[in-house]
Design a protein around this motif. Structure first.
Motif, PDB file in Angstrom:
ATOM      1  N   PRO A 585       0.839  -1.205   0.000  1.00 19.24           N
ATOM      2  CA  PRO A 585       0.000   0.000   0.000  1.00 19.24           C
ATOM      3  C   PRO A 585       0.872   1.252   0.000  1.00 19.24           C
ATOM      4  CG  PRO A 585      -0.038  -1.053   2.167  1.00 19.24           C
ATOM      5  CD  PRO A 585       0.684  -1.994   1.240  1.00 19.24           C
ATOM      6  N   MET A 586       0.448   2.270  -0.723  1.00 22.30           N
ATOM      7  CA  MET A 586       1.256   3.483  -0.854  1.00 22.30           C
ATOM      8  C   MET A 586       0.720   4.595   0.037  1.00 22.30           C
ATOM      9  SD  MET A 586       2.303   3.685  -4.876  1.00 22.30           S
ATOM     10  CE  MET A 586       0.655   3.467  -5.508  1.00 22.30           C
ATOM     11  N   ILE A 587       1.567   5.557   0.269  1.00 22.18           N
ATOM     12  CA  ILE A 587       1.190   6.736   1.049  1.00 22.18           C
ATOM     13  C   ILE A 587       0.354   7.642   0.161  1.00 22.18           C
ATOM     14  CG2 ILE A 587       2.083   8.723   2.306  1.00 22.18           C
ATOM     15  CD1 ILE A 587       4.733   7.000   2.558  1.00 22.18           C
ATOM     16  N   GLY A 588      -0.777   8.112   0.687  1.00 19.26           N
ATOM     17  CA  GLY A 588      -1.634   8.999  -0.078  1.00 19.26           C
ATOM     18  C   GLY A 588      -1.128  10.438  -0.076  1.00 19.26           C
ATOM     19  N   VAL A 589      -1.534  11.208  -1.087  1.00 19.09           N
ATOM     20  CA  VAL A 589      -1.113  12.607  -1.196  1.00 19.09           C
ATOM     21  C   VAL A 589      -2.336  13.472  -1.510  1.00 19.09           C
ATOM     22  CG1 VAL A 589       0.347  14.278  -2.407  1.00 19.09           C
ATOM     23  CG2 VAL A 589       1.161  11.930  -2.059  1.00 19.09           C
ATOM     24  N   VAL A 590      -2.523  14.545  -0.732  1.00 15.98           N
ATOM     25  CA  VAL A 590      -3.567  15.533  -0.997  1.00 15.98           C
ATOM     26  C   VAL A 590      -2.913  16.907  -1.063  1.00 15.98           C
ATOM     27  CG1 VAL A 590      -5.641  16.668  -0.112  1.00 15.98           C
ATOM     28  CG2 VAL A 590      -5.394  14.190   0.110  1.00 15.98           C
ATOM     29  N   VAL A 591      -3.250  17.678  -2.099  1.00 14.09           N
ATOM     30  CA  VAL A 591      -2.693  19.028  -2.282  1.00 14.09           C
ATOM     31  C   VAL A 591      -3.839  20.027  -2.205  1.00 14.09           C
ATOM     32  CG1 VAL A 591      -1.327  20.523  -3.774  1.00 14.09           C
ATOM     33  CG2 VAL A 591      -0.930  18.045  -3.792  1.00 14.09           C
ATOM     34  N   THR A 592      -3.716  21.031  -1.338  1.00 17.06           N
ATOM     35  CA  THR A 592      -4.779  22.030  -1.206  1.00 17.06           C
ATOM     36  C   THR A 592      -4.220  23.428  -1.457  1.00 17.06           C
ATOM     37  OG1 THR A 592      -4.465  22.487   1.154  1.00 17.06           O
ATOM     38  CG2 THR A 592      -5.812  20.591   0.587  1.00 17.06           C
ATOM     39  N   SER A 593      -5.096  24.278  -2.006  1.00 14.82           N
ATOM     40  CA  SER A 593      -4.706  25.674  -2.228  1.00 14.82           C
ATOM     41  C   SER A 593      -5.965  26.481  -2.473  1.00 14.82           C
ATOM     42  CB  SER A 593      -3.773  25.803  -3.434  1.00 14.82           C
ATOM     43  OG  SER A 593      -4.504  25.590  -4.630  1.00 14.82           O
ATOM     44  N   TYR A 594      -5.832  27.775  -2.407  1.00  9.52           N
ATOM     45  CA  TYR A 594      -6.920  28.653  -2.810  1.00  9.52           C
ATOM     46  C   TYR A 594      -6.790  28.921  -4.303  1.00  9.52           C
ATOM     47  CZ  TYR A 594      -8.676  29.390   1.854  1.00  9.52           C
ATOM     48  OH  TYR A 594      -9.243  29.198   3.068  1.00  9.52           O
ATOM     49  N   LYS A 599      -4.685  22.232  -8.397  1.00 12.23           N
ATOM     50  CA  LYS A 599      -5.036  21.392  -9.539  1.00 12.23           C
ATOM     51  C   LYS A 599      -3.943  21.394 -10.589  1.00 12.23           C
ATOM     52  CE  LYS A 599      -8.588  20.735 -13.057  1.00 12.23           C
ATOM     53  NZ  LYS A 599      -9.858  21.251 -13.634  1.00 12.23           N
ATOM     54  N   SER A 600      -3.394  22.571 -10.899  1.00 11.18           N
ATOM     55  CA  SER A 600      -2.340  22.654 -11.913  1.00 11.18           C
ATOM     56  C   SER A 600      -1.074  21.933 -11.458  1.00 11.18           C
ATOM     57  CB  SER A 600      -2.029  24.119 -12.239  1.00 11.18           C
ATOM     58  OG  SER A 600      -1.514  24.787 -11.098  1.00 11.18           O
ATOM     59  N   MET A 601      -0.736  22.024 -10.161  1.00 14.42           N
ATOM     60  CA  MET A 601       0.440  21.323  -9.636  1.00 14.42           C
ATOM     61  C   MET A 601       0.277  19.807  -9.773  1.00 14.42           C
ATOM     62  SD  MET A 601       1.239  23.399  -6.109  1.00 14.42           S
ATOM     63  CE  MET A 601       1.832  25.086  -6.086  1.00 14.42           C
ATOM     64  N   VAL A 602      -0.895  19.309  -9.387  1.00 17.11           N
ATOM     65  CA  VAL A 602      -1.156  17.870  -9.459  1.00 17.11           C
ATOM     66  C   VAL A 602      -1.149  17.388 -10.908  1.00 17.11           C
ATOM     67  CG1 VAL A 602      -2.936  16.117  -9.068  1.00 17.11           C
ATOM     68  CG2 VAL A 602      -2.374  17.745  -7.263  1.00 17.11           C
ATOM     69  N   GLU A 603      -1.689  18.200 -11.818  1.00 19.06           N
ATOM     70  CA  GLU A 603      -1.706  17.812 -13.228  1.00 19.06           C
ATOM     71  C   GLU A 603      -0.296  17.708 -13.798  1.00 19.06           C
ATOM     72  OE1 GLU A 603      -4.214  20.628 -15.146  1.00 19.06           O
ATOM     73  OE2 GLU A 603      -6.071  19.563 -14.622  1.00 19.06           O
ATOM     74  N   PHE A 609       4.671  11.639 -14.285  1.00 26.45           N
ATOM     75  CA  PHE A 609       4.778  10.243 -13.867  1.00 26.45           C
ATOM     76  C   PHE A 609       3.770   9.331 -14.555  1.00 26.45           C
ATOM     77  CE2 PHE A 609       6.501  12.565 -10.144  1.00 26.45           C
ATOM     78  CZ  PHE A 609       7.749  11.969 -10.110  1.00 26.45           C
ATOM     79  N   GLU A 610       2.829   9.943 -15.323  1.00 26.91           N
ATOM     80  CA  GLU A 610       1.767   9.177 -15.970  1.00 26.91           C
ATOM     81  C   GLU A 610       1.010   8.328 -14.949  1.00 26.91           C
ATOM     82  OE1 GLU A 610       3.633   7.104 -19.246  1.00 26.91           O
ATOM     83  OE2 GLU A 610       3.141   8.762 -20.576  1.00 26.91           O
ATOM     84  N   ARG A 611       0.829   8.879 -13.754  1.00 27.46           N
ATOM     85  CA  ARG A 611       0.080   8.210 -12.697  1.00 27.46           C
ATOM     86  C   ARG A 611      -0.781   9.251 -11.987  1.00 27.46           C
ATOM     87  NH1 ARG A 611       2.604   3.628 -10.278  1.00 27.46           N
ATOM     88  NH2 ARG A 611       0.932   3.687  -8.720  1.00 27.46           N
ATOM     89  N   LYS A 612      -2.045   8.970 -11.786  1.00 29.05           N
ATOM     90  CA  LYS A 612      -2.912   9.854 -11.016  1.00 29.05           C
ATOM     91  C   LYS A 612      -2.912   9.366  -9.573  1.00 29.05           C
ATOM     92  CE  LYS A 612      -5.896  11.267 -14.831  1.00 29.05           C
ATOM     93  NZ  LYS A 612      -7.283  11.333 -15.341  1.00 29.05           N
ATOM     94  N   SER A 633     -11.125  16.706   4.299  1.00 32.25           N
ATOM     95  CA  SER A 633     -11.225  15.453   5.053  1.00 32.25           C
ATOM     96  C   SER A 633     -11.691  14.318   4.150  1.00 32.25           C
ATOM     97  CB  SER A 633     -12.187  15.616   6.224  1.00 32.25           C
ATOM     98  OG  SER A 633     -11.741  16.601   7.133  1.00 32.25           O
ATOM     99  N   ALA A 634     -12.681  14.593   3.303  1.00 30.63           N
ATOM    100  CA  ALA A 634     -13.194  13.566   2.384  1.00 30.63           C
ATOM    101  C   ALA A 634     -12.101  13.101   1.430  1.00 30.63           C
ATOM    102  CB  ALA A 634     -14.387  14.114   1.608  1.00 30.63           C
ATOM    103  N   SER A 635     -11.258  14.045   0.956  1.00 33.85           N
ATOM    104  CA  SER A 635     -10.163  13.681   0.051  1.00 33.85           C
ATOM    105  C   SER A 635      -9.105  12.848   0.774  1.00 33.85           C
ATOM    106  CB  SER A 635      -9.535  14.946  -0.534  1.00 33.85           C
ATOM    107  OG  SER A 635     -10.472  15.656  -1.308  1.00 33.85           O
ATOM    108  N   ILE A 636      -8.834  13.187   2.021  1.00 36.19           N
ATOM    109  CA  ILE A 636      -7.864  12.412   2.808  1.00 36.19           C
ATOM    110  C   ILE A 636      -8.340  10.978   2.965  1.00 36.19           C
ATOM    111  CG2 ILE A 636      -6.877  12.136   5.115  1.00 36.19           C
ATOM    112  CD1 ILE A 636      -6.759  15.215   5.280  1.00 36.19           C
ATOM    113  N   ARG A 637      -9.614  10.815   3.314  1.00 36.21           N
ATOM    114  CA  ARG A 637     -10.149   9.455   3.461  1.00 36.21           C
ATOM    115  C   ARG A 637     -10.142   8.710   2.137  1.00 36.21           C
ATOM    116  NH1 ARG A 637     -13.668  12.183   7.346  1.00 36.21           N
ATOM    117  NH2 ARG A 637     -15.051  12.783   5.629  1.00 36.21           N
ATOM    118  N   GLN A 638     -10.350   9.431   1.046  1.00 33.01           N
ATOM    119  CA  GLN A 638     -10.410   8.786  -0.269  1.00 33.01           C
ATOM    120  C   GLN A 638      -9.059   8.234  -0.712  1.00 33.01           C
ATOM    121  OE1 GLN A 638     -12.195  11.237  -3.327  1.00 33.01           O
ATOM    122  NE2 GLN A 638     -11.304  10.038  -4.987  1.00 33.01           N
ATOM    123  N   VAL A 639      -7.963   8.956  -0.458  1.00 32.72           N
ATOM    124  CA  VAL A 639      -6.652   8.521  -0.956  1.00 32.72           C
ATOM    125  C   VAL A 639      -5.919   7.600   0.014  1.00 32.72           C
ATOM    126  CG1 VAL A 639      -6.371  10.625  -2.311  1.00 32.72           C
ATOM    127  CG2 VAL A 639      -5.403  10.512  -0.018  1.00 32.72           C
TER     128      VAL A 639
END
Length: 974
Positions: A585-594, A599-603, A609-612, A633-639
């Protein structure tokens, strides 16, 4: 060599042209060399060279006897020396479109059955589960249909594959049955996702448009709302409808009026019942104003909520359906049906249906060489791999009391009354494909056992267990043949046939690794310097015993007795490629910003890496604090995969402490503030490829200065290098060296390729780090080097990993920086003389697309799958615009932007009744908005002036396009 190939083909028997393999034998070279040279000479393959002569002969025979059965036609052609199968003759006969009669009563009966199925109405009574799990949902739908005066607008929601569209259709037939609607009332289906990226086109399809609404709108056009007047408009994936479309929709629901695109006032009238479907929660996907106007919301249960008896009925229904398609009696063992009842189906009924098709196709393959009336026997060996995997990991399935027989018989035409499913043409094509593939392999002289193994593996790539959105790469076997040769591939297939009788393996992974290893072994054999490797074997293990049997294949074919060390290597491959190895199992990653920064950083990271892997959460300054915290919180639980989540936050979006996040989500969270693109990429790299714990990663990055982040993303003073690795460090690693140099097309100054064995890599790696900047490892086994991406041999051969390495190489050499602001491309920057094809002879649409896509692929503009994605886009709708054809694929297929141009000597029919002489194939990214607008402006001006749309003349003369129609154009190319 080219002249010799040309000469051989010129004097070959035109009725039986030589294959590349036969030509290679005459010349004493490898087959892949012949294939490459033949492509260079633009000579078609043997089948295409023979086809014109074969069609001419068929036409001659059928003119004499138009009613000649395909069986007799095949026999006559074989007597004339053509060596063709009846299936091929049947296909070619269909292409000629001269005769509509089928050649056998059985085929006629299947055609009639198919027509009957297509005409059967889907009613509530015909739905499986109507008296059980679906009863409440059906009652709601019936109430909505009967509500005066015109029914209640309804929304079905639930997971993918739960049957939302079938419920909508049943609701329509119920309304007609109850005389709520006229017998000829329309039922119009529209999938909003088809045009989700093009709101303007979506609205014009749905509501129509008036003359002059946009350039090219030369007359009024009715929309689907107008066509649905008096009936039902079914909007699938309604959540993809843009806000403007939702606004038009609630005016239609409220007032019975709507406006077409280009109209200012709501002046069109229609009386329709809106039925929508969505996979998302209505509260999160639809505007409040629209939700209030759709009073009936019906949630459909997933397959996991169905009773066992209902699931059994569904399985029997699908088996009956596939039996009709095959046209043979089918016997299914009890344990097969038990497995189908117990495994998880994340994609619900759609996945279950797909899996049953694979199951029947594999079983059908075993009967092709038998008599016409043979029974299709289905046993557990025919089950798809993921079904077997779940069954073995969960243990034996419990006894199911409703399965009282040891086997179940299905007879074509004798169906249980369990509901009906509309036919899909592709399902019948699946069985036709099995027949054709069997014939081809049989004609090549392959054994029955090897044919069964090959086709079974290829079947797994044709139908996936997912919901239909995933697509696997075809022709892997031929690509492997090009790399190591026919004999090695044949030997590997035989070895794996032995292995898979005893264990379940990751076929693709082990086939590539084993083939490259065996090829290297044969290249260096006999080698007096071969040393015994320090590998220990477990002589009692199943893998060791199977490896001994596999070694006998090498002895039989080449007369080589493998030493104990090589048997131990085979044992190691088997252990590493077991499908039951638990993934880490891998460590999850969540990026937040105003704003849209996250979104642009994650893209950027996902594209590199050709991996979402990371998930972006965008916040806005007017967001309620509790709402923002809940979304994060929902995103943290999701990843979360059980190893914790790293939260990267900018200055304002770090709303809680680590302890508070953990208390709220139940997930271990560590926070990295002051997020940058470089930091996101580095965190993703470590989570994907490092063996470090979450605390180690976070602590190291917290104490590390920004400018000290790994230099894979910045210009480095050390020469960059790739490590090729195999178990021995000899044959496979050397072969990989050659393969990478060929595919990367990089000079020694751009990249150094280092070779290593998995036994010595740790020591060498430390030494190399002082001299080189190592940015990737390629090979047959993953050495788990800290933070270094690993690309398998399979990904190199089928080229899925080549584009990834190319991107890494660009950033390692400092020629690409992910953190730089995106460049906006103009039309002139997309123009490249090497992408121009002046065709002086008549051409077809197929040839134009294949030629332009090949130009883009060969020049490094697009990915390997680009042409496939272009054809997928062509099937979605018309790509003719303003007098030219503009084929294209999605932006993910573009490596660097460009336009391939075809100037045709004669117009080609692109769509029925639409002919074009200029074709512009777009390979664009999200930063090509300006170029698209300039192209649209140029074409519009040329059309209005009745001038040739020759873009080449425009750019070569140094002209500039005139008006640029901002805001109107880019959507036309989505």
């Amino acid at each position: 060599m080219e002249e010799r190939i040309r000469h051989i083909i010129e004097y070959e028997d035109k009725k039986a042209p030589l294959t590349d393999e036969q030509i290679a034998r005459q010349l004493g070279v490898r087959r892949d060399e012949v294939t490459l040279l033949r492509h260079k000479l633009q000579i078609p393959d043997s089948r295409k060279r023979r086809q014109p002569l074969l069609l001419k002969e068929m036409e001659h025979l059928l003119k004499q006897t138009p009613s000649m059965p395909s069986r007799e036609l095949t026999s006559r052609l074989n007597e004339m020396g053509y060596e063709v199968s009846r299936f091929m003759v049947h296909q070619l006969r269909g292409k000629m479109e001269a005769f509509s009669e089928e050649d056998t009563p059985k085929t006629e009966e299947r055609t009639r059955q198919k027509a009957r199925k297509a005409s059967q109405a889907v009613t509530f009574a015909s739905l499986i589960g109507a008296k059980g799990t679906l009863k409440a949902a059906i009652q709601q739908a019936q109430a909505a249909a009967l509500y005066p005066p015109n029914g209640l607008h309804t929304l079905f929601f639930g997971a993918s594959g739960v049957g939302k569209s079938r419920m909508a259709e049943a609701m329509y037939h119920f309304a007609i049955e109850q005389q709520v609607m006229k017998r000829n009332a329309p039922f119009i289906i529209f999938n909003c996702a088809d045009y989700a990226k093009n709101p303007q086109l979506l609205l014009s399809q749905l509501f129509g448009y008036v003359k002059g609404a946009f350039t090219g709108a030369q007359q009024d056009k009715l929309g689907l709302v107008d066509q649905a007047d008096g009936g039902i408009l079914f909007l699938d994936e309604i959540h993809r409808l843009p806000p403007e479309g939702q606004e038009n929709l609630f005016y239609l629901i409220d007032k019975g009026v709507y406006r077409r695109l280009g109209e200012v006032q709501f002046q069109q009238k229609a009386t329709i019942l809106i039925v929508g479907a969505t996979t998302e929660s209505p509260e999160s996907s639809l505007l409040l104003t629209l939700r209030r106007r759709i009073p009936m919301t019906i949630e459909l249960p997933s397959l996991s909520e169905w009773t066992q008896q209902e699931r059994l009925s569904l399985i029997l229904h699908f088996l009956n359906e596939e039996t009709d398609r095959i046209g043979k009696e089918v016997v299914v063992q009890k344990e097969v049906i038990a497995s189908l009842m117990m495994y998880e189906c994340p994609a619900n009924m759609g996945q279950l249906h797909s899996d049953i098709r694979v199951l029947l196709a594999k079983a059908f393959l075993k009967t092709i060489h038998q008599e016409e009336k043979s029974v299709v026997q289905v046993d557990r060996y025919d089950l798809p791999m993921h079904v077997v995997s779940q069954q073995q990991s969960n243990g034996l399935a419990p006894e199911l009391p409703m399965l009282k027989k040891d086997q179940f018989l299905f007879i074509p035409g004798q169906r249980s009354d369990l509901g009906s499913e509309l036919c899909e043409d592709s399902a019948q094509h699946l069985y036709n494909w099995v027949v054709e593939r069997y014939r081809n392999l049989k004609n090549q002289g392959q054994s029955e056992e090897l044919i069964e193994l090959i086709v079974n593996k290829e079947l797994d790539t044709r139908l996936e267990p997912a919901a239909g959105e995933h697509e696997k790469r075809a022709l892997r076997l031929q690509q492997l043949v090009k790399l190591v040769g026919d004999q090695v591939v044949s030997a590997v297939e035989q070895m794996l046939w032995i292995a898979e009788r005893h264990m379940t393996l990751d076929y693709q992974r082990i086939s590539y690794a084993l083939a490259i290893h065996l090829h290297g072994l044969l290249d260096r054999w006999p080698d007096p310097k071969t040393r015994e490797l320090p590998l220990e074997s477990d002589c009692e293990s199943m893998e060791y015993k199977v490896a001994l049997e596999m070694a006998k294949v090498v002895q039989t074919i080449w007369g080589i007795t493998l030493p104990d060390a090589e048997v131990a290597l085979l044992e190691m491959y088997l252990k590493q490629c077991s499908v039951f190895t638990e993934p880490k199992p891998m460590i999850g990653v969540v990026v937040t910003s105003y704003g849209q920064v996250a979104k642009s950083m994650v893209e950027v990271a996902a594209r590199l890496f050709e991996r979402k892997h990371a998930l972006a959460v965008e916040l806005y300054w007017n967001d309620d604090l509790s709402s923002a915290i809940e979304r994060i919180s929902a995103s943290i639980r999701q990843v979360d995969q059980g190893e914790g989540v790293i939260l990267l936050a900018d200055m304002g979006s770090n709303l809680l402490s680590e302890a508070e996040w953990e208390m709220r989500t139940g997930v271990r969270v560590q926070v990295l503030p002051n997020v940058t693109t470089t930091l996101v990429i580095e965190v993703m790299r470590k989570c994907l490829y490092s063996s470090e714990s979450m605390s180690q990663i976070v602590n190291r990055l917290r104490t590390m200065p920004t400018n000290a982040l790994p230099s894979v993303y910045t210009t480095n003073s050390k020469p960059v290098a790739i490590v090729t690795i195999c178990l021995t460090g000899e044959g496979a690693a050397k072969r990989l060296d050659m393969l990478l140099k060929e595919k990367l097309e990089a000079t020694e100054e751009q990249v150094t390729i280092l070779q290593a064995s998995s036994l010595s890599i740790r020591k060498l790696y430390k030494e190399w780090l002082e001299k080189y900047h190592i940015f990737a490892v390629v090979g047959t086994v993953n050495p788990m080097l800290d933070g270094i991406p690993f690309i398998s041999i399979k990904e190199i051969v089928d080229e899925t990993g080549i584009s990834f390495i190319k991107r890494l190489l660009l950033v390692a050499n400092g020629t690409l920086s992910p953190s730089l602001p995106p460049h906006s491309y103009g039309l002139r920057e997309l123009w490249h003389p090497e992408l121009i094809w002046n065709c002086a002879e008549p051409a077809s649409k197929e040839r134009v697309i294949d030629t332009l896509a090949s130009l883009l692929r060969e020049k490094g503009f697009v990915e390997h799958d680009f042409v496939q994605k272009v054809w997928e886009r062509e099937r979605m709708g018309n790509t003719c615009l303003l007098g030219v054809a503009i084929p294209h694929a999605d932006t993910l297929q573009t490596i660097r932007p460009g336009i391939a141009v075809a100037r045709l000597a004669y117009p080609v029919e692109w769509e029925p009744g639409q002919f074009v002489q200029y074709v512009y194939m777009l390979a664009i990214t999200e930063h090509c908005q300006l170029a698209v607008e300039e192209l649209y402006s140029f074409l519009s001006e040329r059309l209005e002036a009745n001038q040739s749309p020759d873009l080449q003349a425009l750019l070569e003369n140094g002209e500039t396009s005139g008006r640029i129609l901002y805001g109107k154009t880019s959507n036309d190319f989505e």
